[in-house]
Design a protein around this motif. Structure first.
Motif, PDB file in Angstrom:
ATOM      1  N   ARG A  85     -63.323 -58.449 -48.726  1.00  0.00           N
ATOM      2  CA  ARG A  85     -64.182 -58.446 -49.907  1.00  0.00           C
ATOM      3  C   ARG A  85     -63.818 -59.588 -50.854  1.00  0.00           C
ATOM      4  O   ARG A  85     -64.690 -60.314 -51.340  1.00  0.00           O
ATOM      5  CB  ARG A  85     -64.043 -57.120 -50.663  1.00  0.00           C
ATOM      6  CG  ARG A  85     -64.751 -55.930 -50.040  1.00  0.00           C
ATOM      7  CD  ARG A  85     -64.682 -54.740 -50.991  1.00  0.00           C
ATOM      8  NE  ARG A  85     -65.302 -55.055 -52.278  1.00  0.00           N
ATOM      9  CZ  ARG A  85     -65.152 -54.332 -53.382  1.00  0.00           C
ATOM     10  NH1 ARG A  85     -64.377 -53.250 -53.378  1.00  0.00           N
ATOM     11  NH2 ARG A  85     -65.751 -54.686 -54.498  1.00  0.00           N
ATOM     12  N   GLN A 126     -67.854 -53.742 -41.293  1.00  0.00           N
ATOM     13  CA  GLN A 126     -68.698 -54.695 -42.013  1.00  0.00           C
ATOM     14  C   GLN A 126     -69.884 -55.138 -41.163  1.00  0.00           C
ATOM     15  O   GLN A 126     -70.937 -55.496 -41.700  1.00  0.00           O
ATOM     16  CB  GLN A 126     -67.893 -55.907 -42.451  1.00  0.00           C
ATOM     17  CG  GLN A 126     -67.326 -56.759 -41.324  1.00  0.00           C
ATOM     18  CD  GLN A 126     -66.327 -57.761 -41.824  1.00  0.00           C
ATOM     19  OE1 GLN A 126     -65.431 -57.435 -42.605  1.00  0.00           O
ATOM     20  NE2 GLN A 126     -66.471 -59.004 -41.401  1.00  0.00           N
ATOM     21  N   THR A 129     -72.694 -52.788 -41.732  1.00  0.00           N
ATOM     22  CA  THR A 129     -73.227 -53.019 -43.074  1.00  0.00           C
ATOM     23  C   THR A 129     -74.180 -54.203 -43.077  1.00  0.00           C
ATOM     24  O   THR A 129     -75.235 -54.183 -43.720  1.00  0.00           O
ATOM     25  CB  THR A 129     -72.074 -53.266 -44.071  1.00  0.00           C
ATOM     26  OG1 THR A 129     -71.196 -52.143 -44.055  1.00  0.00           O
ATOM     27  CG2 THR A 129     -72.602 -53.469 -45.487  1.00  0.00           C
ATOM     28  N   GLY A 155     -69.430 -55.549 -50.394  1.00  0.00           N
ATOM     29  CA  GLY A 155     -68.538 -54.695 -49.634  1.00  0.00           C
ATOM     30  C   GLY A 155     -68.112 -53.451 -50.379  1.00  0.00           C
ATOM     31  O   GLY A 155     -67.409 -52.597 -49.821  1.00  0.00           O
ATOM     32  N   ARG A 156     -68.531 -53.337 -51.629  1.00  0.00           N
ATOM     33  CA  ARG A 156     -68.217 -52.125 -52.387  1.00  0.00           C
ATOM     34  C   ARG A 156     -68.849 -50.910 -51.708  1.00  0.00           C
ATOM     35  O   ARG A 156     -68.285 -49.832 -51.688  1.00  0.00           O
ATOM     36  CB  ARG A 156     -68.725 -52.266 -53.824  1.00  0.00           C
ATOM     37  CG  ARG A 156     -68.368 -51.094 -54.731  1.00  0.00           C
ATOM     38  CD  ARG A 156     -68.934 -51.298 -56.128  1.00  0.00           C
ATOM     39  NE  ARG A 156     -68.398 -52.519 -56.728  1.00  0.00           N
ATOM     40  CZ  ARG A 156     -67.244 -52.583 -57.381  1.00  0.00           C
ATOM     41  NH1 ARG A 156     -66.493 -51.502 -57.512  1.00  0.00           N
ATOM     42  NH2 ARG A 156     -66.816 -53.725 -57.885  1.00  0.00           N
ATOM     43  N   TRP A 157     -70.069 -51.130 -51.176  1.00  0.00           N
ATOM     44  CA  TRP A 157     -70.737 -50.108 -50.387  1.00  0.00           C
ATOM     45  C   TRP A 157     -70.873 -50.622 -48.956  1.00  0.00           C
ATOM     46  O   TRP A 157     -70.947 -51.832 -48.720  1.00  0.00           O
ATOM     47  CB  TRP A 157     -72.130 -49.793 -50.938  1.00  0.00           C
ATOM     48  CG  TRP A 157     -72.147 -49.264 -52.359  1.00  0.00           C
ATOM     49  CD1 TRP A 157     -71.082 -48.884 -53.119  1.00  0.00           C
ATOM     50  CD2 TRP A 157     -73.309 -49.076 -53.167  1.00  0.00           C
ATOM     51  NE1 TRP A 157     -71.493 -48.460 -54.349  1.00  0.00           N
ATOM     52  CE2 TRP A 157     -72.863 -48.558 -54.421  1.00  0.00           C
ATOM     53  CE3 TRP A 157     -74.674 -49.277 -52.962  1.00  0.00           C
ATOM     54  CZ2 TRP A 157     -73.737 -48.259 -55.454  1.00  0.00           C
ATOM     55  CZ3 TRP A 157     -75.554 -48.971 -53.996  1.00  0.00           C
ATOM     56  CH2 TRP A 157     -75.094 -48.465 -55.231  1.00  0.00           C
ATOM     57  N   SER A 158     -70.902 -49.720 -48.009  1.00  0.00           N
ATOM     58  CA  SER A 158     -71.100 -50.093 -46.610  1.00  0.00           C
ATOM     59  C   SER A 158     -72.383 -49.460 -46.093  1.00  0.00           C
ATOM     60  O   SER A 158     -73.071 -48.746 -46.825  1.00  0.00           O
ATOM     61  CB  SER A 158     -69.891 -49.665 -45.762  1.00  0.00           C
ATOM     62  OG  SER A 158     -69.685 -48.267 -45.871  1.00  0.00           O
ATOM     63  N   SER A 204     -65.048 -47.903 -48.360  1.00  0.00           N
ATOM     64  CA  SER A 204     -66.022 -48.276 -49.391  1.00  0.00           C
ATOM     65  C   SER A 204     -66.318 -47.079 -50.285  1.00  0.00           C
ATOM     66  O   SER A 204     -66.101 -45.920 -49.904  1.00  0.00           O
ATOM     67  CB  SER A 204     -67.326 -48.773 -48.747  1.00  0.00           C
ATOM     68  OG  SER A 204     -67.916 -47.764 -47.951  1.00  0.00           O
TER      69      SER A 204
END
Length: 592
Positions: A85, A126, A129, A155-158, A204
Motif C-alpha cells: 500500500r 491484491q 481487488t 488497498g484500504r479496501w479489497s 484490509s
C-alpha cells in the motif's frame, strides 16, 4: 529454502527492445521510457526478493485460520500488505481520477510477474481487488465509482468476485443465489458461494464482494443473472464504515496449494447489495473481471515456472553427481555438477525456453489490451479476445509442467519440503483449474473465439506471422533456425483451422475432441513467433554491438532450442486433431 532473483534485465529486454514500448503509438506508452521502467522494475524486484519471497514458505506452512468468523492470514502478511500500500503498487495502472497512477497495463503485468513468482498466494489478495476495481470502473455508476474505487486503489479496501456455488461452476446458468429488490432500490442477497479467493481476511478494513445473483422473475439461465456490489461493512454517506453486512465466511477450503490465500465459503443471508450496470446483464460485467483474471492466471502459471526454474538451476549447479561423458570438469572434486549431463541440460533448457517465451507472449498480450482499451482499437480487441484462452490454457499447462521439470531436476531432494520446489508444483496446479478450467478454455477458443467475425482474428494472426517472415527474409540470423520452423508450425495451425471448418458443422464432436490440441498447437506457434522476434532483436543488437553479448547470445541459443525441440510438437497436435472424434468417443460410458 528456495531463493528468488527478480529477472529485471529480461523484463526490460522484452519491454524496451522487443515490444519497444517507449516508442509505441499506444496512448500512455510515451511515459514508459527505459530509465523509468528500469526504476519501477528494480524497486518491485527489491520488494519481491526482500519482503514477499521470504514469506512464501511461511504462508504455505501456516496457512490461514478461521477464528469466530474472522480469517487470520499468515505471519508477516499484514506488514507486507502495508508495504504494498505504501508503495502505491495496488494502483499502478488504475485511473488517476480515483487515486491511481495511470500506468499502462503492460507495466503492471511486468511488475506482477515478480510479485507472483515471489509469493503467489499473497499476491492474490491484491489481484482479486484489481479485477473488482476493473468491473466497477467499467460498469459501475459514477456514485459507485466515487464510493468504492479510491479505497480499493489505495488497498484500504479489497475486493472479490463470487461466481461458483456448490451445484455449479462452469455452468453459471444454474446459479441459485437470489437478489430481491427493496423499496430503497437496494437488493437483499441470499445464497452460498464457494471457492472465493480472499473472501475473508484481516489485511484490509473492508471487502467489496462482487456477487452474481438472480433477480426473481428474470430469464432462466445466464441471461437472468445480475451483478451486485455487496460490501462486508456498509459504507455510510460520508464514506465511513457502518454496520456489518449479512455476509460471513462459513469455512476455509483445505487445499493442495496456495495455503497463504484464504479460499472461502461465503454465506449471504439477506445481505444488502447494489446492482452494477443493467438488470440481467451481470455476465457482461463479470466478464470484465474474468478476462483480466484469465490473463493474470496465465501469468501465474509461467511465473511459478520462473521461480522453480531458478532453483532448479541453482541445484544443478551445486549438486555433484557422476562425471561428464566428455571428461571431468571438476577434476579436484569427487564428482561433477549435474548440470554437465545432457539430460539435465535438456530438462533445464525445456524450462528456460518456456518461461522466457511465455514472458514475451504475456507482455505482448498485455500490450494488446492496452492498445484495445487506450487506443480504442477494435482489431487489437479481437486479437486479445482470440489469444486469451491460449494464454490461460497453454501457459498454465506448460507452467505446471515446468515446475514438475524443476522438481525432477533435483531428484529426491525435489520431493522434500526442505528444498521448497514441491510448493511451486502445488501452487501452480490451481492455475490450470480456476478462472475456467483449461478444457473450458479450449472449447471457448474453438467454439467461440475462432469463428468470431468469420474468423477475422485468426486470419489477422496468420497474416502477422506471414508478414514477420517476409520482413526477415534474407536475415542470416533467422534463415535456418527460426523462419522455416515458424512457417511450418503456422501451416500446421492453418491446417487445423481448416479441418475444423470442414468438419465442425457436420461433426461438432470432431472439432471439440481436437480443441485441447488446438489450444496447445496455437500456444506453440505463439511462442515460436515470440522467440523469432526476440532472436531478431538479439541478433541486431549483437551486430550493432549495443547490448551484453553473453545475454544476447544466450537468448538466441535458447530460442534456437525452442524452435528445434519444442515447436515441432505442432505436427503431433495436428495429427491428433485430424484423427477426429472416433478415437475419443469410441467407448460407451459404461466401459470406463
Amino acid at each position: 529454502m528456495p531463493t528468488y532473483t527478480a529477472p529485471t534485465r529480461d523484463l526490460q529486454f522484452v519491454l524496451q527492445d522487443v515490444l519497444k514500448v517507449a516508442t509505441s503509438d499506444i496512448p500512455g506508452y510515451a511515459d514508459l521510457e527505459r530509465e523509468f521502467t528500469a526504476a519501477v522494475l528494480e524497486e518491485a524486484g527489491r520488494l519481491s526478493t526482500e519482503v514477499l519471497a521470504p514469506l512464501n514458505a511461511v504462508g504455505d506452512r501456516e496457512g490461514c485460520r478461521l477464528e469466530n468468523g474472522a480469517v487470520r492470514t499468515p505471519t508477516g502478511f499484514a506488514e507486507a500488505y502495508q508495504q504494498m500500500r505504501d508503495g502505491g503498487w495496488m494502483g499502478l495502472d488504475a485511473d488517476p481520477e480515483f487515486g491511481g497512477q495511470g500506468m499502462p497495463y503492460v507495466l503492471n503485468c511486468a511488475v506482477g510477474e515478480m510479485f507472483v513468482s515471489s509469493n503467489m498466494a499473497f499476491n492474490m489478495y491484491q489481484g482479486l481487488t484489481h479485477g473488482a476495481y476493473s468491473a466497477i470502473h467499467t460498469h459501475g455508476s459514477e456514485a459507485q465509482k466515487a464510493t468504492y474505487l479510491p479505497n480499493m486503489i489505495d488497498g484500504r479496501w479489497s475486493g472479490t468476485m463470487n461466481l461458483t456455488e456448490p451445484q455449479c461452476g462452469t455452468d453459471l446458468g444454474l446459479i441459485r443465489t437470489r437478489a430481491e429488490q427493496q423499496d430503497d432500490g437496494s437488493y437483499q442477497i441470499t445464497g452460498t458461494k464457494i471457492w472465493i479467493s480472499a473472501g475473508e481476511h484481516d489485511l484490509s478494513e473492508n471487502i467489496i464482494h462482487l456477487v452474481l445473483a438472480r433477480i426473481p422473475g428474470g430469464p432462466d439461465g445466464v441471461k437472468g443473472l445480475s451483478l451486485f456490489i455487496v460490501p462486508k461493512f456498509m459504507v455510510q454517506a460520508d464514506g465511513a464504515l457502518g454496520a456489518r453486512n449479512a455476509v460471513a465466511c462459513g469455512g476455509l477450503e483445505s487445499k493442495m496449494g496456495i495455503h497463504g490465500n484464504a479460499t472461502c465459503v461465503m454465506n449471504y443471508d439477506g445481505a444488502t447489495g447494489f446492482l452494477i450496470g443493467e438488470m440481467h446483464k451481470g455476465m457482461r460485467a463479470m466478464f470484465t473481471m474474468m478476462n483480466e483474471a484469465r490473463l493474470g492466471v496465465a501469468l501465474q502459471g509461467y511465473a511459478q515456472g520462473v521461480v522453480a526454474y531458478q532453483n532448479a538451476v541453482a541445484f544443478a549447479t551445486d549438486r555433484l553427481q557422476g562425471r561428464a561423458v566428455s571428461g571431468a570438469v571438476n577434476a579436484d572434486g569427487p564428482a561433477d555438477p549435474i548440470i554437465v549431463h545432457p539430460d539435465v541440460r535438456r530438462n533445464l533448457m525445456d524450462q528456460k525456453s518456456f518461461v522466457e517465451g511465455a514472458r514475451a507472449f504475456t507482455l505482448w498480450g498485455a500490450s494488446l489490451i492496452d492498445r484495445a482499451h487506450r487506443g480504442k482499437d477494435a482489431e487489437a480487441e479481437a486479437m486479445i479476445s482470440l489469444l486469451t484462452p491460449v494464454l490461460k490454457g497453454f501457459l498454465t499447462d506448460k507452467g505446471f509442467e515446468t515446475t514438475v521439470l524443476a522438481q525432477q531436476t533435483a531428484g529426491g531432494a525435489g520431493f522434500t519440503r526442505d528444498l521448497g520446489l514441491e510448493q511451486f508444483v502445488r501452487d501452480a496446479r490451481i492455475t490450470m483449474i480456476y478462472e475456467g478450467t483449461n478444457g473450458i478454455q479450449s472449447l471457448d477458443l474453438v467454439g467461440r473465439k475462432l469463428p468470431a467475425q468469420g474468423g477475422k482474428a485468426i486470419m489477422a494472426f496468420f497474416e502477422m506471422v506471414k508478414t514477420f517472415i517476409a520482413e526477415h527474409d534474407g536475415n542470416a540470423a533467422l534463415a535456418t533456425d527460426f523462419l522455416p520452423p515458424l512457417k511450418a508450425a503456422s501451416k500446421d495451425l492453418q491446417a487445423a483451422g481448416m479441418y475444423f471448418m470442414q468438419t465442425g458443422m457436420k461433426s461438432p464432436e470432431s472439432a471439440l475432441a481436437g480443441s485441447y490440441d488446438f489450444m496447445h498447437l496455437f500456444g506453440h506457434v505463439c511462442l515460436g513467433l515470440m522467440w523469432s522476434r526476440m532472436a531478431a532483436t538479439a541478433a541486431a543488437q549483437l551486430e550493432a554491438e549495443t547490448g551484453d553479448p553473453a545475454f544476447l547470445t544466450a537468448k538466441i541459443a535458447t530460442g534456437r532450442y525452442y524452435m528445434s525441440r519444442q515447436l515441432p510438437a505442432t505436427a503431433m497436435h495436428l495429427a491428433r486433431i485430424q484423427s477426429g472424434a472416433d478415437p475419443v468417443m469410441a467407448l460407451d460410458p459404461a466401459a470406463f
